[in-house]
Enzyme design. Structure first.
Site, PDB file in Angstrom:
ATOM      1  N   CYS A  83      21.818 -17.424  18.182  1.00 27.40           N
ATOM      2  CA  CYS A  83      23.298 -17.645  19.615  1.00 27.40           C
ATOM      3  C   CYS A  83      23.297 -18.975  19.433  1.00 27.40           C
ATOM      4  O   CYS A  83      21.811 -19.978  19.741  1.00 27.40           O
ATOM      5  CB  CYS A  83      23.654 -16.851  20.448  1.00 27.40           C
ATOM      6  SG  CYS A  83      24.732 -17.205  21.729  1.00 27.40           S
ATOM      7  N   CYS A  87      23.007 -19.438  27.682  1.00 31.60           N
ATOM      8  CA  CYS A  87      23.770 -18.515  28.802  1.00 31.60           C
ATOM      9  C   CYS A  87      22.425 -18.365  29.301  1.00 31.60           C
ATOM     10  O   CYS A  87      21.338 -17.201  28.901  1.00 31.60           O
ATOM     11  CB  CYS A  87      24.788 -17.094  28.574  1.00 31.60           C
ATOM     12  SG  CYS A  87      25.786 -17.746  27.604  1.00 31.60           S
ATOM     13  N   CYS A  90      22.079 -14.470  29.705  1.00 28.21           N
ATOM     14  CA  CYS A  90      21.830 -13.323  28.585  1.00 28.21           C
ATOM     15  C   CYS A  90      21.154 -12.337  28.827  1.00 28.21           C
ATOM     16  O   CYS A  90      20.150 -12.332  28.631  1.00 28.21           O
ATOM     17  CB  CYS A  90      21.287 -14.196  26.773  1.00 28.21           C
ATOM     18  SG  CYS A  90      21.625 -12.951  25.389  1.00 28.21           S
TER      19      CYS A  90
END
Length: 361
Positions: A83, A87, A90
């Site tokens: 990714c 975040c 996550c």
């Protein structure tokens, strides 16, 4: 030898003979049951039969029938863990860079279709990262054009999507979900829902317009956590007008975003059940809102990882099955931990084909 003695001996011999016959019969019955149980997929300690037959075969059979009855009608395939965002909460992190060859991925999808698949959701990681979205696009096209699945959907952060992707693959896609946790750019930066200083919200609104232009149903996913739990999102959600707004309570998964060997430390993002309920109450006027607490999330998804293994999250971690490519769907799904009742309770089954949504584009 007296007649009574001969009679007793004869009777004793008959008893021994009957006992031996019964033991042989029981042995044969046990062998048949063990064979049947192995054939339908029950293996291990639960099928060890003693000489007295002291096993509740009915319970074993009932349990296994329940397991084998699971149909993978809706599956989330996380074909990559990579990714471009970071975040903090996550729960499917970049622990490997592995991605199946596309023909192997297609073979697995075909196996799922043969087992009853109706809806496939592609996720990650960030699914548009692989081959600039072409890998994903080819799978989307295959699922709709070749497998004729009623619903094909994607969950993405939206940052890597380009209009030319819609031009090439948009016709094969039913639903595109974009993850957005806040309508404040600083909050998105704090959460990690960003790449550098690029605007996550600009991408969100741009993708929303492309979905309308290319007739793809638009959805929003939000993870409610410490940094956005007090936010009021009603005005922005109403403006974007998604077909569904999935609102998740931040969830801890050992080995992913919590505990040893995890790539995230999500404890600081966790909110209480009451805080989550307060957020839901504040947004109760939004008709497309679909809430998912930790309890609803944990066991109600069929998740395939990058190796096409089902992930069992019942123990607060992700325990993988064997790959469906190696053992087939029916055997692998027994180790998925899937709770079909909770799947239905959380609204997992809905109108998920854009042809049936009757949307005004």
């Amino acid at each position: 030898m007296t007649d009574s003695w001969r009679l007793a001996m004869s009777f004793s011999t008959q008893v021994v003979f009957v006992k031996m016959s019964l033991q042989l019969c029981m042995s044969n019955i046990q062998h048949i049951f063990a064979t049947v149980l192995a054939w339908i997929g029950v293996r291990g300690p639960q099928v060890r039969l003693t000489s007295t037959g002291n096993v509740n075969l009915v319970k074993v059979l009932q349990k296994n029938i329940s397991q084998t009855a699971t149909t993978p009608s809706s599956v989330n395939y996380h074909f990559t863990r990579q990714c471009n965002y970071k975040c903090g909460f996550c729960f499917h992190t970049a622990k490997t860079s592995f991605v199946l060859p596309i023909e192997e991925a297609k073979r697995g999808l075909q196996l799922l279709k043969q087992s009853g698949l109706e809806k496939i959701n592609f996720s990650g990681g960030e699914p548009f990262l692989q081959d600039r979205g072409d890998f994903l696009g080819k799978l989307v096209q295959y699922c709709k054009q070749d497998l004729h699945l009623p619903s094909v959907s994607i969950v993405s952060n939206g940052s890597l999507i380009r209009e030319k992707w819609f031009q090439k693959y948009g016709q094969y896609l039913d639903i595109l979900a974009i993850s957005c946790d806040s309508f404040d750019e600083d909050t998105n930066q704090t959460i990690g829902r960003a790449q550098g200083r690029k605007s996550h919200l600009d991408n969100l609104f741009k993708v929303r317009e492309w979905c309308r232009d290319y007739k793809v149903a638009f959805k929003i996913n939000s993870v409610i956590n410490t940094f956005n739990v007090n936010e009021d999102m009603r005005e922005n959600i109403s403006e974007l007008n998604p077909v569904r707004w999935k609102v998740f309570q931040c969830l801890l998964i050992d080995g992913e975003n919590a505990g040893e060997n995890s790539l995230r430390e999500a404890e600081r993002f966790v909110i209480s059940d009451q805080q989550f309920q307060d957020f839901l109450d504040r947004h109760s006027t939004i008709s497309c809102l679909v809430p998912e607490s930790n309890q609803k999330m944990r066991d109600s998804y069929l998740i395939l990882d990058e190796y096409m293994r089902f992930l069992d999250c019942r123990e607060g971690r992700k325990d993988p099955s064997k790959s469906i490519l190696d053992v087939g769907v029916e055997e692998a799904i027994q180790f998925s931990g899937f709770d079909e009742k909770m799947f239905l309770k959380r609204g997992g089954k809905y109108v998920w084909s854009k042809a049936d949504m009757r949307l005004e584009w």
